[in-house]
Design a protein around this motif. Structure first.
Motif, PDB file in Angstrom:
ATOM      1  N   LYS A 114      12.556  -9.598   8.699  1.00 32.21           N
ATOM      2  CA  LYS A 114      12.028  -8.560   7.486  1.00 32.21           C
ATOM      3  C   LYS A 114      10.118  -8.985   7.639  1.00 32.21           C
ATOM      4  O   LYS A 114       9.464  -8.317   6.968  1.00 32.21           O
ATOM      5  CB  LYS A 114      12.358  -8.665   6.122  1.00 32.21           C
ATOM      6  N   ASP A 115      10.020  -9.936   8.267  1.00 35.51           N
ATOM      7  CA  ASP A 115       8.453 -10.620   8.286  1.00 35.51           C
ATOM      8  C   ASP A 115       7.746 -10.002   9.677  1.00 35.51           C
ATOM      9  O   ASP A 115       6.762 -10.884  10.067  1.00 35.51           O
ATOM     10  CB  ASP A 115       8.523 -11.989   8.169  1.00 35.51           C
ATOM     11  N   ALA A 116       8.202  -9.119  10.078  1.00 40.48           N
ATOM     12  CA  ALA A 116       7.400  -8.668  11.444  1.00 40.48           C
ATOM     13  C   ALA A 116       6.676  -7.277  10.877  1.00 40.48           C
ATOM     14  O   ALA A 116       7.230  -6.471  10.012  1.00 40.48           O
ATOM     15  CB  ALA A 116       8.584  -8.153  12.456  1.00 40.48           C
ATOM     16  N   LYS A 117       5.542  -7.224  11.525  1.00 38.15           N
ATOM     17  CA  LYS A 117       4.937  -5.853  11.041  1.00 38.15           C
ATOM     18  C   LYS A 117       4.550  -5.331  12.418  1.00 38.15           C
ATOM     19  O   LYS A 117       4.074  -6.046  13.518  1.00 38.15           O
ATOM     20  CB  LYS A 117       3.518  -6.302  10.536  1.00 38.15           C
ATOM     21  N   LEU A 118       4.466  -4.008  12.561  1.00 40.14           N
ATOM     22  CA  LEU A 118       4.211  -3.281  13.838  1.00 40.14           C
ATOM     23  C   LEU A 118       3.086  -2.109  13.939  1.00 40.14           C
ATOM     24  O   LEU A 118       2.996  -1.493  12.781  1.00 40.14           O
ATOM     25  CB  LEU A 118       5.477  -2.352  14.229  1.00 40.14           C
ATOM     26  N   TYR A 119       2.105  -2.308  14.752  1.00 44.02           N
ATOM     27  CA  TYR A 119       0.874  -1.410  14.760  1.00 44.02           C
ATOM     28  C   TYR A 119       0.829  -0.627  15.844  1.00 44.02           C
ATOM     29  O   TYR A 119       1.090  -1.265  16.892  1.00 44.02           O
ATOM     30  CB  TYR A 119      -0.283  -2.197  14.494  1.00 44.02           C
ATOM     31  N   LEU A 157       2.703   1.209  11.629  1.00 42.68           N
ATOM     32  CA  LEU A 157       3.957   1.792  11.378  1.00 42.68           C
ATOM     33  C   LEU A 157       5.022   1.347  10.311  1.00 42.68           C
ATOM     34  O   LEU A 157       5.983   0.702  10.293  1.00 42.68           O
ATOM     35  CB  LEU A 157       4.950   1.827  12.655  1.00 42.68           C
ATOM     36  N   ILE A 158       4.768   1.748   9.173  1.00 42.68           N
ATOM     37  CA  ILE A 158       5.200   1.358   7.901  1.00 42.68           C
ATOM     38  C   ILE A 158       6.642   1.907   7.766  1.00 42.68           C
ATOM     39  O   ILE A 158       7.549   1.455   7.182  1.00 42.68           O
ATOM     40  CB  ILE A 158       4.545   1.680   6.607  1.00 42.68           C
ATOM     41  N   GLU A 159       6.822   3.004   8.511  1.00 39.30           N
ATOM     42  CA  GLU A 159       8.098   3.633   8.718  1.00 39.30           C
ATOM     43  C   GLU A 159       9.152   2.768   9.685  1.00 39.30           C
ATOM     44  O   GLU A 159      10.326   3.180   9.716  1.00 39.30           O
ATOM     45  CB  GLU A 159       8.155   5.222   8.913  1.00 39.30           C
ATOM     46  N   SER A 160       8.848   1.969  10.186  1.00 36.15           N
ATOM     47  CA  SER A 160       9.552   1.393  11.418  1.00 36.15           C
ATOM     48  C   SER A 160      10.635   0.505  10.940  1.00 36.15           C
ATOM     49  O   SER A 160      10.390  -0.309   9.833  1.00 36.15           O
ATOM     50  CB  SER A 160       8.467   0.443  12.397  1.00 36.15           C
ATOM     51  N   ASN A 161      11.890   0.705  11.258  1.00 43.26           N
ATOM     52  CA  ASN A 161      13.034  -0.186  11.102  1.00 43.26           C
ATOM     53  C   ASN A 161      13.697  -0.700  11.994  1.00 43.26           C
ATOM     54  O   ASN A 161      14.565  -1.673  11.943  1.00 43.26           O
ATOM     55  CB  ASN A 161      14.002   0.337   9.966  1.00 43.26           C
ATOM     56  N   LYS A 162      13.392  -0.843  13.391  1.00 45.39           N
ATOM     57  CA  LYS A 162      13.883  -1.397  14.668  1.00 45.39           C
ATOM     58  C   LYS A 162      12.901  -1.490  15.559  1.00 45.39           C
ATOM     59  O   LYS A 162      11.869  -0.422  15.785  1.00 45.39           O
ATOM     60  CB  LYS A 162      14.792  -0.391  14.990  1.00 45.39           C
ATOM     61  N   VAL A 182      11.726   9.023   9.268  1.00 41.38           N
ATOM     62  CA  VAL A 182      10.984  10.422   9.251  1.00 41.38           C
ATOM     63  C   VAL A 182      10.102  10.308   8.212  1.00 41.38           C
ATOM     64  O   VAL A 182      10.800  10.954   7.125  1.00 41.38           O
ATOM     65  CB  VAL A 182      11.918  11.679   9.925  1.00 41.38           C
ATOM     66  N   ILE A 183       8.857  10.346   8.163  1.00 37.29           N
ATOM     67  CA  ILE A 183       8.112  10.438   6.775  1.00 37.29           C
ATOM     68  C   ILE A 183       6.846  11.289   7.075  1.00 37.29           C
ATOM     69  O   ILE A 183       6.183  11.549   6.212  1.00 37.29           O
ATOM     70  CB  ILE A 183       7.818   8.995   6.412  1.00 37.29           C
ATOM     71  N   SER A 184       6.514  11.679   8.472  1.00 35.98           N
ATOM     72  CA  SER A 184       5.511  12.571   8.793  1.00 35.98           C
ATOM     73  C   SER A 184       5.859  13.367   9.865  1.00 35.98           C
ATOM     74  O   SER A 184       6.992  13.083  10.760  1.00 35.98           O
ATOM     75  CB  SER A 184       4.388  11.666   9.119  1.00 35.98           C
ATOM     76  N   SER A 185       4.652  14.146  10.292  1.00 35.18           N
ATOM     77  CA  SER A 185       4.933  15.025  11.507  1.00 35.18           C
ATOM     78  C   SER A 185       4.198  14.316  12.777  1.00 35.18           C
ATOM     79  O   SER A 185       3.963  14.862  13.804  1.00 35.18           O
ATOM     80  CB  SER A 185       4.471  16.481  11.280  1.00 35.18           C
ATOM     81  N   ASN A 186       3.559  13.136  12.741  1.00 34.38           N
ATOM     82  CA  ASN A 186       2.738  12.677  13.648  1.00 34.38           C
ATOM     83  C   ASN A 186       3.327  12.534  14.827  1.00 34.38           C
ATOM     84  O   ASN A 186       2.663  12.867  15.806  1.00 34.38           O
ATOM     85  CB  ASN A 186       2.434  11.034  13.302  1.00 34.38           C
ATOM     86  N   TRP A 187       4.446  12.114  15.221  1.00 32.21           N
ATOM     87  CA  TRP A 187       5.247  12.130  16.799  1.00 32.21           C
ATOM     88  C   TRP A 187       5.085  13.506  17.263  1.00 32.21           C
ATOM     89  O   TRP A 187       4.659  13.566  18.372  1.00 32.21           O
ATOM     90  CB  TRP A 187       6.516  11.751  16.626  1.00 32.21           C
ATOM     91  N   ILE A 188       5.415  14.601  16.668  1.00 33.51           N
ATOM     92  CA  ILE A 188       5.601  15.969  17.131  1.00 33.51           C
ATOM     93  C   ILE A 188       3.872  16.218  17.348  1.00 33.51           C
ATOM     94  O   ILE A 188       3.664  16.930  18.557  1.00 33.51           O
ATOM     95  CB  ILE A 188       5.994  16.911  16.170  1.00 33.51           C
TER      96      ILE A 188
END
Length: 161
Positions: free
Chosen positions: A21-26, A36-41, A78-84
């Motif tokens: 739980k203590d990892a952050k991804l940018y 990437l606040i929506e990241s879970n994996k 999925v919280i945004s349309s950014n990837w599309i």
């Protein structure tokens, strides 16, 4: 007794393991740094390609590493349309979607310290659009990816040998 062994200890203390739980991804894309606040994996690894080497006089099949490939998986909600939005230019004949990924890992309870890893030229295999079912779930996405290079920006420092 070896001095380096005595500074580490004779056994692993549970508190020194790293909480996932203590990892952050940018990601950095088109000059923008996006948390990437929506990241879970997130997983990443270098996979070796090994060729068989067989010689006369030996029954042992030896191996020779000839290349490596950076691969991984990432996912999230999925919280945004950014990837599309970022994928449409390639889909319509433009440039492909490449980004850098920075992973910061720091568990304040662990004495391991902080580690920062940079993956360069990350390219997703799948562009998430939608994922929903008629159950009590939330929309999630997952994609395998490749990357071209990596850098250990800052290593864990708590248990160096």
């Amino acid at each position: 007794m070896d001095e380096s062994v005595s500074s580490i200890g004779n056994y692993l203390n549970g508190r020194d393991t790293i909480s996932t739980k203590d990892a952050k991804l940018y990601i950095t894309m088109d000059g923008k740094i996006i948390p990437l606040i929506e990241s879970n994996k997130f997983t990443a690894k270098w996979e070796k390609n090994k060729e068989d080497v067989q010689t006369l006089g030996s029954r042992i099949k030896h191996k020779k590493t000839t290349s490596v490939e950076g691969t991984g998986t990432m996912g999230g909600y999925v919280i945004s349309s950014n990837w599309i939005k970022y994928a449409l230019p390639y889909i319509r004949g433009g440039k492909d979607l490449y980004m850098d990924a920075t992973l910061n890992i720091e568990d304040p309870t662990s004495r391991a310290g902080k580690q920062t890893i940079l993956l360069k030229d990350v390219n997703l295999d799948v562009i998430p659009i939608a994922d929903f079912e008629a159950d009590d779930g939330v929309m999630e996405w997952e994609s395998d990816f490749t990357f071209e290079d990596s850098e250990l920006v800052s290593p864990f420092t708590g248990f160096e040998l």
